[in-house]
Design an enzyme around this catalytic site. Structure first.
Site, mmCIF file in Angstrom:
data_model
loop_
_atom_site.group_PDB
_atom_site.id
_atom_site.type_symbol
_atom_site.label_atom_id
_atom_site.label_comp_id
_atom_site.label_asym_id
_atom_site.label_seq_id
_atom_site.Cartn_x
_atom_site.Cartn_y
_atom_site.Cartn_z
ATOM 1 N N GLY A 107 -6.949 13.680 -5.238
ATOM 2 C CA GLY A 107 -5.986 13.953 -6.300
ATOM 3 C C GLY A 107 -6.482 13.493 -7.659
ATOM 4 N N GLU A 110 -8.492 16.132 -8.923
ATOM 5 C CA GLU A 110 -7.580 17.263 -9.215
ATOM 6 C C GLU A 110 -6.887 17.076 -10.570
ATOM 7 O OE1 GLU A 110 -5.748 16.929 -5.253
ATOM 8 O OE2 GLU A 110 -6.163 19.065 -5.005
HETATM 9 C C1 3H9 Z 1 -5.421 12.996 -1.782
HETATM 10 O O1 3H9 Z 1 -5.777 12.691 -2.889
HETATM 11 C C2 3H9 Z 1 -4.548 14.184 -1.499
HETATM 12 C C3 3H9 Z 1 -4.405 15.132 -2.657
HETATM 13 O O2 3H9 Z 1 -5.440 16.098 -2.662
HETATM 14 C C4 3H9 Z 1 -3.130 15.924 -2.562
HETATM 15 C C5 3H9 Z 1 -1.881 15.236 -2.923
HETATM 16 C C6 3H9 Z 1 -0.694 16.163 -2.967
HETATM 17 N N1 3H9 Z 1 -4.329 5.118 -1.698
HETATM 18 O O3 3H9 Z 1 -12.148 0.994 -0.287
HETATM 19 P P1 3H9 Z 1 -11.822 -0.267 -0.992
HETATM 20 C C7 3H9 Z 1 -6.975 0.720 -1.328
HETATM 21 S S1 3H9 Z 1 -5.846 12.069 -0.427
HETATM 22 C C8 3H9 Z 1 -3.901 3.884 -1.440
HETATM 23 O O4 3H9 Z 1 -11.861 -1.546 -0.213
HETATM 24 P P2 3H9 Z 1 -14.122 0.153 -2.697
HETATM 25 C C9 3H9 Z 1 -7.714 0.211 -0.101
HETATM 26 O O5 3H9 Z 1 -6.920 0.325 1.049
HETATM 27 C C10 3H9 Z 1 -6.802 10.732 -1.106
HETATM 28 N N2 3H9 Z 1 -4.723 2.811 -1.345
HETATM 29 O O6 3H9 Z 1 -12.695 -0.447 -2.328
HETATM 30 C C11 3H9 Z 1 -7.989 -1.222 -0.488
HETATM 31 O O7 3H9 Z 1 -6.782 -1.948 -0.307
HETATM 32 P P3 3H9 Z 1 -6.769 -3.492 0.139
HETATM 33 C C12 3H9 Z 1 -8.189 11.124 -1.426
HETATM 34 C C13 3H9 Z 1 -6.020 3.018 -1.529
HETATM 35 O O8 3H9 Z 1 -14.394 -0.307 -4.063
HETATM 36 C C14 3H9 Z 1 -8.266 -1.116 -2.001
HETATM 37 O O9 3H9 Z 1 -7.660 0.112 -2.412
HETATM 38 N N3 3H9 Z 1 -8.933 9.957 -1.858
HETATM 39 C C15 3H9 Z 1 -6.536 4.296 -1.799
HETATM 40 O O10 3H9 Z 1 -15.096 -0.129 -1.611
HETATM 41 C C16 3H9 Z 1 -9.728 -1.093 -2.359
HETATM 42 O O11 3H9 Z 1 -10.366 -0.066 -1.630
HETATM 43 C C17 3H9 Z 1 -9.677 9.223 -1.017
HETATM 44 O O12 3H9 Z 1 -9.782 9.527 0.158
HETATM 45 C C18 3H9 Z 1 -5.622 5.385 -1.873
HETATM 46 N N4 3H9 Z 1 -6.041 6.636 -2.147
HETATM 47 O O13 3H9 Z 1 -13.934 1.741 -2.692
HETATM 48 C C19 3H9 Z 1 -10.357 8.023 -1.605
HETATM 49 N N5 3H9 Z 1 -7.882 4.210 -1.912
HETATM 50 O O14 3H9 Z 1 -7.451 -4.204 -0.981
HETATM 51 C C20 3H9 Z 1 -10.142 6.825 -0.735
HETATM 52 C C21 3H9 Z 1 -8.197 2.910 -1.746
HETATM 53 O O15 3H9 Z 1 -5.334 -3.796 0.307
HETATM 54 N N6 3H9 Z 1 -10.706 5.602 -1.297
HETATM 55 N N7 3H9 Z 1 -7.076 2.180 -1.506
HETATM 56 O O16 3H9 Z 1 -7.541 -3.544 1.430
HETATM 57 C C22 3H9 Z 1 -12.020 5.333 -1.323
HETATM 58 O O17 3H9 Z 1 -12.872 6.123 -0.957
HETATM 59 C C23 3H9 Z 1 -12.429 3.968 -1.793
HETATM 60 O O18 3H9 Z 1 -11.306 3.120 -1.659
HETATM 61 C C24 3H9 Z 1 -12.939 3.874 -3.254
HETATM 62 C C25 3H9 Z 1 -13.123 2.374 -3.637
HETATM 63 C C26 3H9 Z 1 -14.300 4.598 -3.344
HETATM 64 C C27 3H9 Z 1 -11.967 4.482 -4.219
#
Ligand code: 3H9
Length: 705
Positions: A107, A110
């Site tokens: 998103g 997006e």
């Molecule tokens: C989407 O976008 C759908 C849309 O197309 C449509 C909508 C209608 N939400 O990984 P980290 C938390 S689907 C909530 O350890 P890094 C994570 O749990 C989404 N929480 O850090 C952690 O929490 P905690 C598509 C999230 O620096 C903290 O943030 N996006 C989210 O190694 C730190 O994360 C993805 O799939 C989230 N979206 O990596 C991206 N993301 O500290 C998913 C993270 O409590 N995220 N958290 O344990 C990632 O790939 C990695 O987290 C990122 C940072 C690269 C961003």
């Protein structure tokens, strides 16, 4: 959500003719309800203010925006929806600029694609990784990305979930400009003002056509066929291709409607629930009780004892993590082999063009071979990876105790052995810990960190820090035969043996397990690992095995013939001329028949579903016992162990999540039914009975921990 919360996660301020909209929702600026509402309000504000001619969107902290807030999925939707906000953003009469300085994922990307102009700073990472969560981009990504970068490249971005660097995103056409700057707001403001000065107008992605439609459709046909073959039961990849096809063939609004419908299907699928559970579980396993009490010890120089397959794999992992490694072997010949094992990995990368000779030389400069323990007196951490034999390991630890400096962490890489006994061979059991690497250790993600009775908390946190630096997925385990993974494996493997003796062929069992989503079945894995390994373990355990327990001898009969699997050309399968994929072997089926006859078993039919019910019930029941004994901290630790180390299909979330999704009462009912045949093996875990009696699931234990 209060206006105040909304205001604090999305802040606006005027800078000349530009309305700067900054998203400030730590840790990753996920697009939760308050952010969506705040963004919409900011667009309305810009629209209503005649003095504003441009809108600049930036993210505070390390991320631009990491995507939708994954924690909201599965809960009732709260308006405004992201597609709604982004349609409004794109429709703005003021020019909208996104300045991307960090992750812009899902998103988050997006949002950027709905802006009219985009710049990237050097640390930007752009991607549409929804596929990893069982989803597809659901806020216009499937329609806008193909219009900007072409259908095939967009489909590839969505199907692989890969992240593009700023440079790659520029080349792909996803951003307009790469700016070598550190401050996204300043760079974004400069760009917005430049656009205003040039009289730029809103430039909407929706108004573009996908380039070269005929070629795009042909490429999508090929991609759909490949995806159907590769996606092994996964639901969303084919839907992604369908959406991209809609981007080519349909007007924008119809494409968006199609994307929405397919996104909702994905959102409601159990695969989404399994994959999102896996995402969070992998981040939870590092949260351990010791972390509150103790900071890790410093380490930079380490030693690895043993240069065999495991020792070399661990050495590569450590070198890749930037550590300095001394490898110790017993003689000149063994250390030469150890060094060759390490170099083989890097030479393989060079041959594939993924590493240069110079890079290899720079890494190997941190590697020292030695045949004397006296060379490791100054190391901060030792990982012993010698032969899996308690007496041999104890002798090594006596030596380590003699030579290592006080405070050095002494780790043993073992898959089964009693680490308390190994620690007792030293005068410093507080420094001794287990690190169970999986083979090949430089590739496999799982690291079981096994915590013996007397270890000090800072040694445990040091092991977790090591896992982080090595980019492993760590799981905390207690001491028992096999820890979490191999202990549970032994039990479901036994269930597979019983099913085989009762009537299903090993080939039917392997096919059922593959049908569930595993890359291989248990008998294929035995052949790959080498049947002799399990045979040695069975012999070791023979003396302590409960004489009343059922024991299937088929594997022993096969090993007695010297059929140890792939490496000997036959095992449960035949591997003619070194083939990697085995063929069914009639002689093995004859052995199975003979064993059945010997035991007086009349073979019966099993459907794939019946096979999997038993296989999974055995896994879950032993998992519950492992939890009850405190060997695993939480059910999610068991899930991550099997996802990262044992090929469990990720879209099912792990065995304990699978059990929750089935309903624990159903799993327990199966176990009770199977117990009518063999009450000793199928003894229900008291924890499972308790959870069912209380109407709870395993996830309630994840939350309570
Ligand atoms: C989407 O976008 C759908 C849309 O197309 C449509 C909508 C209608 N939400 O990984 P980290 C938390 S689907 C909530 O350890 P890094 C994570 O749990 C989404 N929480 O850090 C952690 O929490 P905690 C598509 C999230 O620096 C903290 O943030 N996006 C989210 O190694 C730190 O994360 C993805 O799939 C989230 N979206 O990596 C991206 N993301 O500290 C998913 C993270 O409590 N995220 N958290 O344990 C990632 O790939 C990695 O987290 C990122 C940072 C690269 C961003």
């Amino acid at each position: 959500m209060s206006d105040q919360a909304q205001a604090s996660v999305v802040q606006t301020r005027r800078d000349g003719e530009v309305l700067v909209v900054s998203i400030n929702n730590p840790p990753v600026n996920a697009l939760g309800h308050a952010v969506r509402a705040g963004l919409l309000a900011a667009v309305e504000q810009a629209e209503a203010d005649a003095a504003v001619r441009a809108v600049l969107i930036v993210g505070e902290g390390k991320a631009f925006i990491a995507g939708a807030d994954i924690r909201e999925f599965g809960k009732p939707a709260m308006p405004p929806s992201l597609p709604e906000v982004l349609n409004r953003l794109e429709g703005s009469s003021k020019i909208v600029v996104a300045a991307i300085h960090g992750p812009a994922l899902g998103g988050g990307l997006e949002v950027a694609l709905s802006a009219h102009y985009r710049i990237a700073l050097p640390a930007a990472k752009l991607g549409l990784p929804e596929v990893n969560l069982g989803l597809l981009p659901g806020a216009g990504g499937t329609q806008r990305a193909p219009r900007l970068m072409g259908a095939e490249a967009a489909a590839d971005l969505m199907l692989t979930g890969k992240h593009l660097s700023a440079k790659a995103a520029l080349a792909a056409g996803l951003v307009d400009k790469l700016v070598e700057a550190a401050d996204a707001t300043a760079a974004g403001l400069a760009y917005a003002n430049e656009l205003l000065a040039a009289g730029a107008a809103p430039r909407r992605t929706r108004d573009l056509e996908v380039a070269d439609k005929a070629a795009a459709l042909a490429a999508l046909d090929t991609l759909a066929a490949e995806t159907a073959k590769k996606s092994r039961g996964l639901f969303s990849p084919l839907k992604i291709v369908e959406c991209v096809r809609a981007a080519v063939e349909l007007p924008f609004d119809e494409g968006i409607a199609k994307e929405r419908a397919l996104f909702v299907e994905c959102l409601n699928s159990p695969q989404r629930a399994g994959l999102i559970h896996a995402f969070f579980a992998e981040r939870e396993t590092a949260k351990i009780p010791e972390a509150k009490a103790a900071a890790p010890r410093h380490f930079a120089k380490i030693a690895v004892i043993g240069g065999g397959t495991m020792g070399a794999g661990i050495t590569v992992s450590a070198l890749d993590a930037g550590l300095t490694v001394t490898m110790v072997e017993r003689d000149a010949e063994s250390i030469a082999r150890g060094q060759a094992n390490v170099e083989k990995v890097y030479n393989g990368l060079i041959a594939k063009g993924r590493m240069t000779e110079e890079a290899k030389a720079a890494i190997m400069a941190r590697y020292t071979p030695s045949i004397s323990y006296d060379a490791i007196g100054d190391v901060d951490l030792v990982i012993e990876a010698v032969f899996e034999d308690l007496e041999v390991k104890k002798a090594v630890f006596k030596e380590l105790d003699r030579v290592c400096k006080p405070g050095a962490v002494l780790a043993t890489n073992t898959s089964y052995l009693d680490i308390d006994a190994i620690a007792a061979a030293t005068a410093r059991p507080q420094d001794v810990i287990g690190l169970h690497f999986f083979s090949p250790a430089n590739i496999m993600k799982l690291l079981e960190i096994v915590v013996p009775a007397k270890v000090s908390p800072d040694v445990v946190t040091t092991a977790f820090e090591l896992a982080k630096r090595m980019k492993k997925v760590p799981v905390r385990a207690g001491v028992c035969d096999g820890f979490i993974g191999n202990r549970i494996l032994a039990v479901y493997k036994q269930a597979a043996d019983y099913i085989m003796e009762d009537g299903a062929s090993p080939y039917e069992i392997d096919a059922a397990v593959r049908g569930f989503g595993y890359p291989m079945g248990p008998f294929q894995v035995t052949d790959l690992a080498g049947g002799d390994i399990g045979w040695a373990t069975r012999k070791r355990r023979a003396a302590t095995r409960d004489p009343k327990a059922r024991y299937v001898e088929v594997a022993d009969r096969i090993c007695e013939r010297g059929w140890f699997g792939q490496k000997t050309g036959r095992g449960f399968y035949l591997y003619p001329q070194g083939a990697r994929v085995g063929q069914p072997d009639p002689e093995v089926l004859a052995i199975v028949d003979a064993e059945r006859a010997k035991k007086g078993v009349t073979p019966r039919q099993f459907t794939p579903d019946e096979i999997m019910r038993r296989y999974m019930a055995a896994m879950v029941n032993e998992g519950a016992k492992v939890l009850e004994e405190g060997i695993a901290l939480r059910p999610l630790d068991i899930d991550v162990t099997f996802l990262s180390g044992y090929g469990f299909p990720r879209f099912r979330g792990g065995p304990m999540k699978w059990a929750d999704m089935q309903g624990l009462d159903k799993v327990l009912a199966d176990i009770r039914e199977f117990a009518k045949e063999d009450a000793l093996f199928w003894k229900p875990a008291p924890l499972l009975e308790k959870l069912v009696a209380e109407g709870r699931d395993f996830d309630s234990l994840n939350k309570a921990a």
